[in-house]
Each structure stands twice: as C-alpha cells, then as structure tokens.
Motif scaffolding. Structure first.
Motif, PDB file in Angstrom:
ATOM      1  N   LEU A  87       0.949  -1.134  -0.022  1.00 42.93           N
ATOM      2  CA  LEU A  87       0.086  -0.024  -0.172  1.00 42.93           C
ATOM      3  C   LEU A  87       0.982   1.232  -0.105  1.00 42.93           C
ATOM      4  CD1 LEU A  87      -2.811  -1.180   2.388  1.00 42.93           C
ATOM      5  CD2 LEU A  87      -2.823  -0.627  -0.042  1.00 42.93           C
ATOM      6  N   ASP A  88       2.040   1.071   0.717  1.00 40.76           N
ATOM      7  CA  ASP A  88       3.066   2.422   0.727  1.00 40.76           C
ATOM      8  C   ASP A  88       3.474   2.562  -0.662  1.00 40.76           C
ATOM      9  OD1 ASP A  88       2.646   2.730   3.309  1.00 40.76           O
ATOM     10  OD2 ASP A  88       4.519   1.757   4.215  1.00 40.76           O
ATOM     11  N   ARG A  89       3.805   1.701  -1.384  1.00 42.57           N
ATOM     12  CA  ARG A  89       4.336   1.524  -2.614  1.00 42.57           C
ATOM     13  C   ARG A  89       3.234   2.179  -3.647  1.00 42.57           C
ATOM     14  NH1 ARG A  89       8.985  -2.706  -2.398  1.00 42.57           N
ATOM     15  NH2 ARG A  89       9.891  -1.425  -0.831  1.00 42.57           N
ATOM     16  N   ILE A  90       2.200   1.473  -3.564  1.00 40.77           N
ATOM     17  CA  ILE A  90       1.040   1.916  -4.368  1.00 40.77           C
ATOM     18  C   ILE A  90       0.542   3.449  -4.315  1.00 40.77           C
ATOM     19  CG2 ILE A  90      -1.652   1.618  -4.866  1.00 40.77           C
ATOM     20  CD1 ILE A  90      -0.876  -1.577  -4.153  1.00 40.77           C
ATOM     21  N   ALA A  91       0.863   4.027  -2.982  1.00 42.81           N
ATOM     22  CA  ALA A  91       0.573   5.434  -2.766  1.00 42.81           C
ATOM     23  C   ALA A  91       1.536   6.180  -3.408  1.00 42.81           C
ATOM     24  CB  ALA A  91       0.540   5.689  -1.334  1.00 42.81           C
ATOM     25  N   ALA A  92       2.673   5.569  -3.705  1.00 43.47           N
ATOM     26  CA  ALA A  92       3.802   6.695  -4.339  1.00 43.47           C
ATOM     27  C   ALA A  92       3.905   6.345  -5.691  1.00 43.47           C
ATOM     28  CB  ALA A  92       5.300   6.024  -3.642  1.00 43.47           C
ATOM     29  N   ARG A  93       3.077   5.232  -6.389  1.00 43.66           N
ATOM     30  CA  ARG A  93       3.523   4.991  -7.914  1.00 43.66           C
ATOM     31  C   ARG A  93       2.162   4.270  -8.420  1.00 43.66           C
ATOM     32  NH1 ARG A  93       7.679   4.875 -10.500  1.00 43.66           N
ATOM     33  NH2 ARG A  93       7.344   4.240 -12.467  1.00 43.66           N
ATOM     34  N   ASP A  94       1.996   4.907  -9.533  1.00 45.97           N
ATOM     35  CA  ASP A  94       0.822   4.231 -10.480  1.00 45.97           C
ATOM     36  C   ASP A  94       1.158   2.992 -11.187  1.00 45.97           C
ATOM     37  OD1 ASP A  94      -1.547   3.730 -11.268  1.00 45.97           O
ATOM     38  OD2 ASP A  94      -1.434   5.603 -12.899  1.00 45.97           O
ATOM     39  N   TYR A  95       1.346   1.691 -10.709  1.00 40.70           N
ATOM     40  CA  TYR A  95       1.934   0.575 -11.532  1.00 40.70           C
ATOM     41  C   TYR A  95       0.903   0.264 -12.598  1.00 40.70           C
ATOM     42  CZ  TYR A  95       4.859  -0.103  -7.507  1.00 40.70           C
ATOM     43  OH  TYR A  95       6.192   0.131  -6.735  1.00 40.70           O
ATOM     44  N   ASP A  96       1.467  -0.552 -13.694  1.00 38.04           N
ATOM     45  CA  ASP A  96       0.727  -1.134 -14.686  1.00 38.04           C
ATOM     46  C   ASP A  96       0.067  -2.222 -14.357  1.00 38.04           C
ATOM     47  OD1 ASP A  96       1.671   1.180 -16.632  1.00 38.04           O
ATOM     48  OD2 ASP A  96       3.691   0.343 -16.446  1.00 38.04           O
ATOM     49  N   ALA A  97       0.639  -2.934 -13.297  1.00 34.29           N
ATOM     50  CA  ALA A  97       0.062  -4.236 -12.897  1.00 34.29           C
ATOM     51  C   ALA A  97       0.586  -4.847 -11.475  1.00 34.29           C
ATOM     52  CB  ALA A  97       0.163  -5.473 -13.988  1.00 34.29           C
ATOM     53  N   ILE A  98      -0.220  -5.359 -10.751  1.00 31.65           N
ATOM     54  CA  ILE A  98       0.097  -5.796  -9.517  1.00 31.65           C
ATOM     55  C   ILE A  98      -0.318  -7.146  -9.251  1.00 31.65           C
ATOM     56  CG2 ILE A  98      -0.479  -5.448  -6.862  1.00 31.65           C
ATOM     57  CD1 ILE A  98      -1.233  -2.538  -7.563  1.00 31.65           C
ATOM     58  N   VAL A  99       0.461  -7.928  -8.718  1.00 29.10           N
ATOM     59  CA  VAL A  99       0.569  -9.369  -8.571  1.00 29.10           C
ATOM     60  C   VAL A  99       0.641  -9.501  -7.174  1.00 29.10           C
ATOM     61  CG1 VAL A  99       1.337 -11.583  -9.043  1.00 29.10           C
ATOM     62  CG2 VAL A  99       1.688  -9.848 -10.808  1.00 29.10           C
ATOM     63  N   THR A 100      -0.429 -10.171  -6.606  1.00 31.69           N
ATOM     64  CA  THR A 100      -0.338 -10.397  -4.926  1.00 31.69           C
ATOM     65  C   THR A 100      -0.908 -11.867  -4.655  1.00 31.69           C
ATOM     66  OG1 THR A 100      -1.064  -9.762  -2.879  1.00 31.69           O
ATOM     67  CG2 THR A 100      -2.606  -9.404  -4.755  1.00 31.69           C
ATOM     68  N   LEU A 131      -6.225  -6.532   0.639  1.00 32.71           N
ATOM     69  CA  LEU A 131      -5.277  -5.790  -0.431  1.00 32.71           C
ATOM     70  C   LEU A 131      -5.999  -5.475  -1.734  1.00 32.71           C
ATOM     71  CD1 LEU A 131      -2.598  -4.288  -0.970  1.00 32.71           C
ATOM     72  CD2 LEU A 131      -1.884  -6.549  -1.489  1.00 32.71           C
ATOM     73  N   LEU A 132      -6.744  -6.280  -2.230  1.00 32.92           N
ATOM     74  CA  LEU A 132      -7.280  -6.186  -3.694  1.00 32.92           C
ATOM     75  C   LEU A 132      -8.645  -5.102  -3.440  1.00 32.92           C
ATOM     76  CD1 LEU A 132      -8.106  -6.754  -6.520  1.00 32.92           C
ATOM     77  CD2 LEU A 132      -9.494  -8.775  -5.664  1.00 32.92           C
ATOM     78  N   ALA A 133      -9.207  -5.063  -2.562  1.00 34.76           N
ATOM     79  CA  ALA A 133     -10.349  -4.162  -2.157  1.00 34.76           C
ATOM     80  C   ALA A 133      -9.575  -2.738  -1.990  1.00 34.76           C
ATOM     81  CB  ALA A 133     -11.147  -4.294  -0.751  1.00 34.76           C
ATOM     82  N   GLU A 134      -8.670  -2.637  -1.213  1.00 34.34           N
ATOM     83  CA  GLU A 134      -7.974  -1.311  -1.108  1.00 34.34           C
ATOM     84  C   GLU A 134      -7.270  -0.698  -2.594  1.00 34.34           C
ATOM     85  OE1 GLU A 134      -7.207   0.974   1.212  1.00 34.34           O
ATOM     86  OE2 GLU A 134      -8.615  -0.245   2.526  1.00 34.34           O
ATOM     87  N   ILE A 135      -6.783  -1.793  -3.169  1.00 35.72           N
ATOM     88  CA  ILE A 135      -6.203  -1.293  -4.624  1.00 35.72           C
ATOM     89  C   ILE A 135      -7.469  -0.886  -5.434  1.00 35.72           C
ATOM     90  CG2 ILE A 135      -5.178  -2.275  -6.770  1.00 35.72           C
ATOM     91  CD1 ILE A 135      -3.455  -4.424  -4.921  1.00 35.72           C
ATOM     92  N   ARG A 136      -8.481  -1.661  -5.594  1.00 43.44           N
ATOM     93  CA  ARG A 136      -9.552  -1.030  -6.214  1.00 43.44           C
ATOM     94  C   ARG A 136     -10.312   0.273  -5.826  1.00 43.44           C
ATOM     95  NH1 ARG A 136      -8.373  -2.474  -9.662  1.00 43.44           N
ATOM     96  NH2 ARG A 136      -7.867  -4.594 -10.401  1.00 43.44           N
ATOM     97  N   ALA A 137     -10.103   0.620  -4.688  1.00 43.17           N
ATOM     98  CA  ALA A 137     -10.619   1.998  -4.072  1.00 43.17           C
ATOM     99  C   ALA A 137      -9.491   2.981  -4.419  1.00 43.17           C
ATOM    100  CB  ALA A 137     -10.578   1.930  -2.518  1.00 43.17           C
ATOM    101  N   ALA A 152     -12.000 -13.609  -5.412  1.00 44.01           N
ATOM    102  CA  ALA A 152     -11.013 -12.718  -6.025  1.00 44.01           C
ATOM    103  C   ALA A 152     -11.664 -12.222  -7.419  1.00 44.01           C
ATOM    104  CB  ALA A 152      -9.672 -13.427  -6.350  1.00 44.01           C
ATOM    105  N   LEU A 153     -11.978 -12.720  -8.263  1.00 39.86           N
ATOM    106  CA  LEU A 153     -12.746 -12.311  -9.635  1.00 39.86           C
ATOM    107  C   LEU A 153     -13.718 -11.417  -9.181  1.00 39.86           C
ATOM    108  CD1 LEU A 153     -12.217 -15.666 -11.601  1.00 39.86           C
ATOM    109  CD2 LEU A 153     -10.817 -13.688 -11.452  1.00 39.86           C
ATOM    110  N   ARG A 154     -14.726 -11.681  -8.297  1.00 44.14           N
ATOM    111  CA  ARG A 154     -15.806 -10.988  -7.957  1.00 44.14           C
ATOM    112  C   ARG A 154     -15.254  -9.575  -7.334  1.00 44.14           C
ATOM    113  NH1 ARG A 154     -20.407 -15.191  -5.845  1.00 44.14           N
ATOM    114  NH2 ARG A 154     -21.229 -15.683  -7.840  1.00 44.14           N
ATOM    115  N   GLY A 155     -14.026  -9.523  -6.713  1.00 46.03           N
ATOM    116  CA  GLY A 155     -13.533  -8.481  -6.134  1.00 46.03           C
ATOM    117  C   GLY A 155     -12.811  -7.538  -7.037  1.00 46.03           C
ATOM    118  N   GLY A 156     -12.722  -7.930  -8.176  1.00 44.82           N
ATOM    119  CA  GLY A 156     -12.015  -7.198  -9.400  1.00 44.82           C
ATOM    120  C   GLY A 156     -10.572  -7.665  -9.690  1.00 44.82           C
ATOM    121  N   ALA A 157     -10.415  -8.911  -9.459  1.00 46.32           N
ATOM    122  CA  ALA A 157      -9.095  -9.382 -10.005  1.00 46.32           C
ATOM    123  C   ALA A 157      -9.181  -9.480 -11.278  1.00 46.32           C
ATOM    124  CB  ALA A 157      -8.850 -10.773  -9.208  1.00 46.32           C
ATOM    125  N   CYS A 158      -7.972  -9.432 -12.012  1.00 51.09           N
ATOM    126  CA  CYS A 158      -7.949  -9.427 -13.468  1.00 51.09           C
ATOM    127  C   CYS A 158      -7.788 -11.296 -13.957  1.00 51.09           C
ATOM    128  CB  CYS A 158      -6.700  -8.734 -13.939  1.00 51.09           C
ATOM    129  SG  CYS A 158      -6.410  -8.744 -15.796  1.00 51.09           S
TER     130      CYS A 158
END
Length: 164
Positions: free
Chosen positions: A42-55, A67-73, A95-101
């Motif tokens: 979350l600290d890294r996501i706040a500092a940078r706009d990533y092209d993709a996130i793998v978790t 974390l997925l819910a936080e990323i979606r927000a 995961a998929l219903r939560g917005g995972a690719c």
C-alpha cells in the motif's frame, strides 16, 4: 508503450526473488518492485501508479483479498493478479468478483502468466489512451463553447444560434 512497472506482493521470499526475475527475462524493459506484506504494498501503491500488481492471497496481517479491495479503491484501473497455492474455488470466485484480473495457482505456469500479464498491461495502456483522448476532446469542446459565448457577447447584433 513505455516500459511496464509491476509490483509483486508475497510473503514468500522465494517467489519474491523468482517471479520478478522471470518477468525481467521474458518482458523487455519491465521494472519489478516487490513487497513482502500488504502494508508495504500500500505504501508503494500510494507512491507510484503501477501497470499491474501481482499479489498472493494468503499472507499474514492483511490478506490479498483485503489488499485487492484497497487497490480497487485507490487505483481502480490497475490490473491485479491474485496468486495462491491454495486452489480453492471459493477463493477464485471471491478474487474475481472483487475485481481481480486473473487468478493464478502455484506453481505458476510462467508462459501463461507472462502472456496474461502482457495482455492486461496492453489493455490498460489502451484504456489510458482513450481516457486521455476523451479529456483532450472535452477540453477542445469546452474551449470552442467559450469562444462561441465570447463571440455572441461581442457581436450582439448578429442573430444567435437557432434564431432566424
């Protein structure tokens, strides 16, 4: 397309070392950051706009679904890939219903994963271009409307739009 920037989040040191290396070898110019927890991510996501996130899904503290819910927000357009060693159908559905690719099971099929990641990043780039063009077109339309309004104020003797 500029070089993609990917964030890998997992509490497994082996995956944090191996997956970024795989991406660097198979995706030209990719930059990969890593995080060993959701909080660090979350600290890294706040500092940078990533092209993709793998978790990973199963992590101590905040799990991958939270974390997925936080990323979606925070970054609703960023493709998020969920990785797990637990092939539970319910997890995949959540995961998929939560917005995972995509939902990737360990051991990771590297060819499939790299191809899916590449497709998701290309789609993100296309969507960003469309949004940028929409903003530019709206700006042009707004400017033309301001010009028309100014001309109507400056030339009151001429008939206005819609008048005969």
């Amino acid at each position: 397309m500029t070089a993609p920037h990917v964030l890998v989040v997992d509490d497994d040191p082996a995956l944090l070392q191996g997956l970024p290396e795989t991406l660097r070898l198979r995706m030209s110019g990719v930059t990969v950051d890593t995080a060993d927890s959701a909080a660090t991510a979350l600290d890294r996501i706040a500092a940078r706009d990533y092209d993709a996130i793998v978790t990973d899904i199963r992590m101590p503290g905040m799990d991958g679904l939270a974390l997925l819910a936080e990323i979606r927000a925070r970054r609703p357009d960023t493709p998020v890939f969920m990785v797990t060693g637990h092939g539970e159908r319910e997890l995949a559905i959540r995961a998929l219903r939560g917005g995972a690719c995509d939902f990737i099971q360990k051991p990771i099929d590297r060819d499939y994963f790299v191809a899916a990641l590449y497709r998701a990043i290309r789609a993100l780039v296309r969507n960003r271009r469309v949004k940028d063009r929409q903003v530019a077109l709206q700006s042009c339309a707004d400017e033309l409307e301001r010009i028309v309004q100014k001309l109507e104020r400056e030339l009151p003797a001429l008939p206005r739009r819609g008048e005969s």
